[in-house]
Design a protein around this motif. Structure first.
Motif, PDB file in Angstrom:
ATOM      1  N   ASN A   1       1.219  -1.113   0.262  1.00  0.00           N
ATOM      2  CA  ASN A   1      -0.043  -0.098  -0.299  1.00  0.00           C
ATOM      3  C   ASN A   1       1.036   1.040   0.349  1.00  0.00           C
ATOM      4  OD1 ASN A   1      -2.210  -1.514   0.332  1.00  0.00           O
ATOM      5  ND2 ASN A   1      -2.324  -1.836   2.631  1.00  0.00           N
TER       6      ASN A   1
ATOM      7  N   GLU B   1       6.273 -12.908  -4.987  1.00  0.00           N
ATOM      8  CA  GLU B   1       4.235 -12.716  -4.644  1.00  0.00           C
ATOM      9  C   GLU B   1       3.843 -13.509  -4.270  1.00  0.00           C
ATOM     10  OE1 GLU B   1       1.388 -10.375  -7.391  1.00  0.00           O
ATOM     11  OE2 GLU B   1       3.904 -11.044  -8.902  1.00  0.00           O
TER      12      GLU B   1
ATOM     13  N   LYS C   1       1.712 -12.309  -0.497  1.00  0.00           N
ATOM     14  CA  LYS C   1       0.458 -12.636  -0.394  1.00  0.00           C
ATOM     15  C   LYS C   1      -0.314 -14.152   0.022  1.00  0.00           C
ATOM     16  CE  LYS C   1      -1.039 -11.724  -5.839  1.00  0.00           C
ATOM     17  NZ  LYS C   1      -1.387 -11.632  -6.529  1.00  0.00           N
TER      18      LYS C   1
ATOM     19  N   GLY D   1      -6.592  -7.265  -0.115  1.00  0.00           N
ATOM     20  CA  GLY D   1      -7.211  -6.036  -0.730  1.00  0.00           C
ATOM     21  C   GLY D   1      -6.168  -5.660  -0.670  1.00  0.00           C
ATOM     22  N   ASP D   2      -4.750  -5.716   0.548  1.00  0.00           N
ATOM     23  CA  ASP D   2      -3.620  -5.049  -0.204  1.00  0.00           C
ATOM     24  C   ASP D   2      -3.080  -4.975  -1.775  1.00  0.00           C
ATOM     25  OD1 ASP D   2      -3.931  -4.244   3.360  1.00  0.00           O
ATOM     26  OD2 ASP D   2      -2.757  -6.159   3.220  1.00  0.00           O
ATOM     27  N   VAL D   3      -2.073  -3.620  -1.582  1.00  0.00           N
ATOM     28  CA  VAL D   3      -1.490  -3.674  -2.981  1.00  0.00           C
ATOM     29  C   VAL D   3      -0.350  -3.684  -2.341  1.00  0.00           C
ATOM     30  CG1 VAL D   3      -1.040  -2.123  -4.999  1.00  0.00           C
ATOM     31  CG2 VAL D   3      -3.288  -1.792  -3.631  1.00  0.00           C
TER      32      VAL D   3
ATOM     33  N   SER E   1       3.816  -4.239  -4.658  1.00  0.00           N
ATOM     34  CA  SER E   1       4.043  -3.790  -5.766  1.00  0.00           C
ATOM     35  C   SER E   1       5.577  -3.234  -5.001  1.00  0.00           C
ATOM     36  CB  SER E   1       4.014  -1.901  -5.770  1.00  0.00           C
ATOM     37  OG  SER E   1       4.259  -0.705  -5.451  1.00  0.00           O
TER      38      SER E   1
END
Length: 56
Positions: free
Chosen positions: A14, A33, A37, A44-46, A48
């Motif tokens: 986020n 990744e 996860k 719903g966390d982003v 990146s």
């Protein structure tokens, strides 16, 4: 059981810079990744800007 190596995963959650250690087989961004996860769940966390390197 597959051979694993300890890696450090640098990423943003986020927009906040974070890092985690994980035992991974190949150390690919896709594998990292998937580990992130599993750690953070499907909340719903982003996630990146993932980079992976061997831990010292």
């Amino acid at each position: 059981m597959a051979q694993t190596t300890k890696y450090v995963i640098k990423y943003k959650l986020n927009g906040e810079r974070r890092f985690e250690f994980a035992q991974l087989e190949k150390g690919t961004p896709d594998e990292a990744e998937a580990a992130l996860k599993a750690l953070h769940g499907q909340s719903g966390d982003v996630i990146s800007d993932i980079s992976v390197s061997k831990a010292l």
